[in-house]
Scaffold this motif. Structure first.
Motif, PDB file in Angstrom:
ATOM      1  N   ASP A   1       3.419  -9.179  -4.319  1.00 59.37           N
ATOM      2  CA  ASP A   1       4.317  -8.904  -3.210  1.00 59.37           C
ATOM      3  C   ASP A   1       3.611  -8.013  -2.196  1.00 59.37           C
ATOM      4  O   ASP A   1       3.490  -6.812  -2.375  1.00 59.37           O
ATOM      5  CB  ASP A   1       5.589  -8.222  -3.733  1.00 59.37           C
ATOM      6  CG  ASP A   1       6.547  -7.887  -2.606  1.00 59.37           C
ATOM      7  OD1 ASP A   1       6.310  -8.361  -1.478  1.00 59.37           O
ATOM      8  OD2 ASP A   1       7.525  -7.158  -2.855  1.00 59.37           O
ATOM      9  N   ALA A   2       3.123  -8.636  -1.108  1.00 60.40           N
ATOM     10  CA  ALA A   2       2.393  -7.883  -0.099  1.00 60.40           C
ATOM     11  C   ALA A   2       3.275  -7.513   1.084  1.00 60.40           C
ATOM     12  O   ALA A   2       2.782  -7.080   2.115  1.00 60.40           O
ATOM     13  CB  ALA A   2       1.192  -8.704   0.374  1.00 60.40           C
ATOM     14  N   SER A   3       4.584  -7.695   0.956  1.00 59.43           N
ATOM     15  CA  SER A   3       5.485  -7.475   2.086  1.00 59.43           C
ATOM     16  C   SER A   3       5.755  -5.995   2.332  1.00 59.43           C
ATOM     17  O   SER A   3       6.129  -5.621   3.438  1.00 59.43           O
ATOM     18  CB  SER A   3       6.810  -8.211   1.838  1.00 59.43           C
ATOM     19  OG  SER A   3       7.444  -7.713   0.671  1.00 59.43           O
ATOM     20  N   LYS A   4       5.561  -5.134   1.343  1.00 61.98           N
ATOM     21  CA  LYS A   4       5.870  -3.716   1.476  1.00 61.98           C
ATOM     22  C   LYS A   4       4.593  -2.904   1.622  1.00 61.98           C
ATOM     23  O   LYS A   4       3.600  -3.181   0.983  1.00 61.98           O
ATOM     24  CB  LYS A   4       6.656  -3.224   0.263  1.00 61.98           C
ATOM     25  CG  LYS A   4       7.100  -1.760   0.370  1.00 61.98           C
ATOM     26  CD  LYS A   4       8.038  -1.384  -0.745  1.00 61.98           C
ATOM     27  CE  LYS A   4       8.417   0.092  -0.672  1.00 61.98           C
ATOM     28  NZ  LYS A   4       9.017   0.477   0.613  1.00 61.98           N
ATOM     29  N   THR A   5       4.627  -1.933   2.527  1.00 62.01           N
ATOM     30  CA  THR A   5       3.505  -1.018   2.657  1.00 62.01           C
ATOM     31  C   THR A   5       3.929   0.372   2.218  1.00 62.01           C
ATOM     32  O   THR A   5       5.111   0.725   2.251  1.00 62.01           O
ATOM     33  CB  THR A   5       2.994  -0.957   4.109  1.00 62.01           C
ATOM     34  OG1 THR A   5       4.058  -0.491   4.950  1.00 62.01           O
ATOM     35  CG2 THR A   5       2.516  -2.318   4.572  1.00 62.01           C
ATOM     36  N   TYR A   6       2.946   1.172   1.788  1.00 61.38           N
ATOM     37  CA  TYR A   6       3.198   2.517   1.307  1.00 61.38           C
ATOM     38  C   TYR A   6       2.221   3.469   1.977  1.00 61.38           C
ATOM     39  O   TYR A   6       1.022   3.166   2.096  1.00 61.38           O
ATOM     40  CB  TYR A   6       2.994   2.616  -0.206  1.00 61.38           C
ATOM     41  CG  TYR A   6       3.843   1.694  -1.033  1.00 61.38           C
ATOM     42  CD1 TYR A   6       5.066   2.105  -1.551  1.00 61.38           C
ATOM     43  CD2 TYR A   6       3.402   0.399  -1.329  1.00 61.38           C
ATOM     44  CE1 TYR A   6       5.841   1.259  -2.334  1.00 61.38           C
ATOM     45  CE2 TYR A   6       4.172  -0.450  -2.109  1.00 61.38           C
ATOM     46  CZ  TYR A   6       5.386  -0.022  -2.605  1.00 61.38           C
ATOM     47  OH  TYR A   6       6.147  -0.860  -3.373  1.00 61.38           O
ATOM     48  N   THR A   7       2.707   4.621   2.362  1.00 60.25           N
ATOM     49  CA  THR A   7       1.807   5.693   2.771  1.00 60.25           C
ATOM     50  C   THR A   7       1.432   6.508   1.539  1.00 60.25           C
ATOM     51  O   THR A   7       2.055   6.390   0.475  1.00 60.25           O
ATOM     52  CB  THR A   7       2.479   6.623   3.794  1.00 60.25           C
ATOM     53  OG1 THR A   7       3.578   7.304   3.157  1.00 60.25           O
ATOM     54  CG2 THR A   7       2.967   5.851   5.015  1.00 60.25           C
ATOM     55  N   VAL A   8       0.422   7.350   1.704  1.00 58.89           N
ATOM     56  CA  VAL A   8       0.057   8.267   0.631  1.00 58.89           C
ATOM     57  C   VAL A   8       1.254   9.114   0.234  1.00 58.89           C
ATOM     58  O   VAL A   8       1.540   9.306  -0.961  1.00 58.89           O
ATOM     59  CB  VAL A   8      -1.123   9.162   1.075  1.00 58.89           C
ATOM     60  CG1 VAL A   8      -1.315  10.335   0.116  1.00 58.89           C
ATOM     61  CG2 VAL A   8      -2.404   8.344   1.178  1.00 58.89           C
ATOM     62  N   ASP A   9       1.992   9.607   1.215  1.00 59.65           N
ATOM     63  CA  ASP A   9       3.154  10.451   0.920  1.00 59.65           C
ATOM     64  C   ASP A   9       4.229   9.686   0.162  1.00 59.65           C
ATOM     65  O   ASP A   9       4.870  10.241  -0.735  1.00 59.65           O
ATOM     66  CB  ASP A   9       3.732  11.035   2.209  1.00 59.65           C
ATOM     67  CG  ASP A   9       4.753  12.130   1.928  1.00 59.65           C
ATOM     68  OD1 ASP A   9       4.424  13.068   1.190  1.00 59.65           O
ATOM     69  OD2 ASP A   9       5.886  12.031   2.440  1.00 59.65           O
ATOM     70  N   ASP A  10       4.447   8.419   0.516  1.00 55.57           N
ATOM     71  CA  ASP A  10       5.424   7.602  -0.219  1.00 55.57           C
ATOM     72  C   ASP A  10       5.083   7.588  -1.702  1.00 55.57           C
ATOM     73  O   ASP A  10       5.961   7.745  -2.571  1.00 55.57           O
ATOM     74  CB  ASP A  10       5.426   6.158   0.300  1.00 55.57           C
ATOM     75  CG  ASP A  10       6.006   6.002   1.681  1.00 55.57           C
ATOM     76  OD1 ASP A  10       6.812   6.859   2.103  1.00 55.57           O
ATOM     77  OD2 ASP A  10       5.651   5.016   2.354  1.00 55.57           O
ATOM     78  N   ILE A  11       3.818   7.378  -2.005  1.00 56.95           N
ATOM     79  CA  ILE A  11       3.391   7.257  -3.399  1.00 56.95           C
ATOM     80  C   ILE A  11       3.475   8.605  -4.105  1.00 56.95           C
ATOM     81  O   ILE A  11       3.942   8.693  -5.251  1.00 56.95           O
ATOM     82  CB  ILE A  11       1.966   6.683  -3.461  1.00 56.95           C
ATOM     83  CG1 ILE A  11       1.978   5.247  -2.916  1.00 56.95           C
ATOM     84  CG2 ILE A  11       1.417   6.723  -4.884  1.00 56.95           C
ATOM     85  CD1 ILE A  11       0.609   4.693  -2.612  1.00 56.95           C
ATOM     86  N   MET A  12       3.065   9.660  -3.423  1.00 56.89           N
ATOM     87  CA  MET A  12       3.151  10.990  -4.023  1.00 56.89           C
ATOM     88  C   MET A  12       4.600  11.359  -4.333  1.00 56.89           C
ATOM     89  O   MET A  12       4.902  11.853  -5.428  1.00 56.89           O
ATOM     90  CB  MET A  12       2.531  12.034  -3.089  1.00 56.89           C
ATOM     91  CG  MET A  12       1.023  11.918  -2.945  1.00 56.89           C
ATOM     92  SD  MET A  12       0.326  12.997  -1.638  1.00 56.89           S
ATOM     93  CE  MET A  12       0.699  14.615  -2.296  1.00 56.89           C
ATOM     94  N   GLN A  13       5.507  11.089  -3.403  1.00 49.13           N
ATOM     95  CA  GLN A  13       6.913  11.430  -3.629  1.00 49.13           C
ATOM     96  C   GLN A  13       7.512  10.590  -4.739  1.00 49.13           C
ATOM     97  O   GLN A  13       8.317  11.074  -5.546  1.00 49.13           O
ATOM     98  CB  GLN A  13       7.711  11.256  -2.331  1.00 49.13           C
ATOM     99  CG  GLN A  13       7.318  12.209  -1.225  1.00 49.13           C
ATOM    100  CD  GLN A  13       7.324  13.672  -1.664  1.00 49.13           C
ATOM    101  OE1 GLN A  13       8.242  14.131  -2.359  1.00 49.13           O
ATOM    102  NE2 GLN A  13       6.287  14.408  -1.276  1.00 49.13           N
ATOM    103  N   LEU A  14       7.136   9.329  -4.810  1.00 51.82           N
ATOM    104  CA  LEU A  14       7.612   8.453  -5.885  1.00 51.82           C
ATOM    105  C   LEU A  14       7.208   9.006  -7.243  1.00 51.82           C
ATOM    106  O   LEU A  14       8.004   9.030  -8.192  1.00 51.82           O
ATOM    107  CB  LEU A  14       7.045   7.050  -5.661  1.00 51.82           C
ATOM    108  CG  LEU A  14       7.398   5.940  -6.642  1.00 51.82           C
ATOM    109  CD1 LEU A  14       7.374   4.599  -5.921  1.00 51.82           C
ATOM    110  CD2 LEU A  14       6.437   5.894  -7.821  1.00 51.82           C
TER     111      LEU A  14
END
Length: 306
Positions: free
Chosen positions: A42-55
């Motif tokens: 699924d390549a439809s969603k993008t993530y920033t570094v902050d998105d991943i850290m918060q997750l």
């Protein structure tokens, strides 16, 4: 612990990669250290570094911490992530392999700049620090240290990954409690560790023929005080550590044996002892990030034997 072999934390349902990086991709050969990679489509969603850290932080008890070494060592939180690499140390070799994988976010367990706090002024005008900073900047790589938080997971993510790699999860209760294994000799225990963890040589204190059942495991560098406290309170047959101060725990065990004690010691090496925990991080993190590739790159043992 309700299920000792279950994932320690519940799973959740969920271009700033500069042109220089793309130009560099063809310049590095892929070296034989990739141990784990999971790819979702699924390549439809993008993530920033902050998105991943918060997750990630949402799943760590007590996070975010007021004081922690788990900060960004290069890059920025707003960067769009093209791929993730987990590793023990963000070595030059790991950075080169990450470029080959089109991964611009490295999650490393240990320091990038050669001291616990990643203080770039730890040694003034450090030439190796400057060169490494320049390399990371040139290729748009963000590095996040993931040490305190991974150890704070319940159970400890490094400890859990070690037990999983050794097939010891059925015996694992907590990092504070020794394992109760079927009895085996110190020599055979050392052979198991070498085979499962891919270690060429080990250092031991003890009688190779000694029978071992109560096995205390302390991957990484817990420090002499913590190691000796565990020995005093838990009385294991053998203590397995990543590394130690030779003038602390090693001498404590040597003198103890000379005065009639039976506790033995196995020293694995720091990087190889915690690597399984960062390899396990791929399995823990990948299902949370559909569309991104999460890969483990082994930074390896810096030493060779002659």
């Amino acid at each position: 612990m309700k299920n000792e072999s279950a994932d320690p934390c519940p799973l959740m349902e969920r271009r700033y990669f500069i042109s220089n990086t793309l130009k560099a991709l063809g310049t590095f050969a892929l070296l034989p250290y990739i141990s784990t990679a999971h790819v979702l489509t699924d390549a439809s969603k993008t993530y920033t570094v902050d998105d991943i850290m918060q997750l990630i932080l949402k799943e760590i008890p007590g996070a975010p911490f007021k004081q922690t070494v788990d900060t960004l060592k290069s890059g920025n939180k707003e960067m769009i992530v093209t791929g993730i690499v987990t590793t023990m140390f963000s070595t030059i070799q790991v950075i080169e392999q990450a470029l080959r994988l089109r991964a611009n976010f490295i999650i490393a367990h240990e320091p990038t700049f050669y001291n616990h706090a990643d203080d770039i002024n730890y040694v003034a005008q450090n030439s190796e620090v400057k060169k490494k900073q320049a390399l990371l900047l040139k290729h748009g790589i963000t590095v996040w240290r993931f040490h305190d938080y991974w150890h704070a997971c319940k159970p400890d993510g490094i400890q859990y990954g070690f037990m999983k790699k050794m097939d010891w999860l059925p015996y694992f209760k907590s990092r504070e409690e020794p394992l109760i294994l079927p009895p085996l000799s110190l020599e055979n225990l050392a052979k198991q560790l070498k085979q499962k963890l891919g270690i060429e040589k080990l250092r031991i204190i003890g009688d190779p023929a000694q029978s071992c059942s109560r096995v205390a495991v302390m991957p990484g560098a817990w420090g002499g005080q913590n190691q000796m406290l565990l020995l005093e309170t838990k009385k294991p047959d053998v203590l397995v550590v990543g590394e130690l101060q030779e003038w602390e725990t090693a001498e404590y065990i040597r003198d103890g044996r000379l005065m009639g004690g039976k506790t033995s010691l196995i020293v694995l090496g720091h990087a190889v002892s915690e690597e399984p925990g960062m390899e396990y991080l791929v399995e823990w993190l990948q299902p949370k990030l559909p569309g991104l590739t999460v890969t483990h790159l082994t930074s390896g043992n810096p030493f060779t034997w002659i």
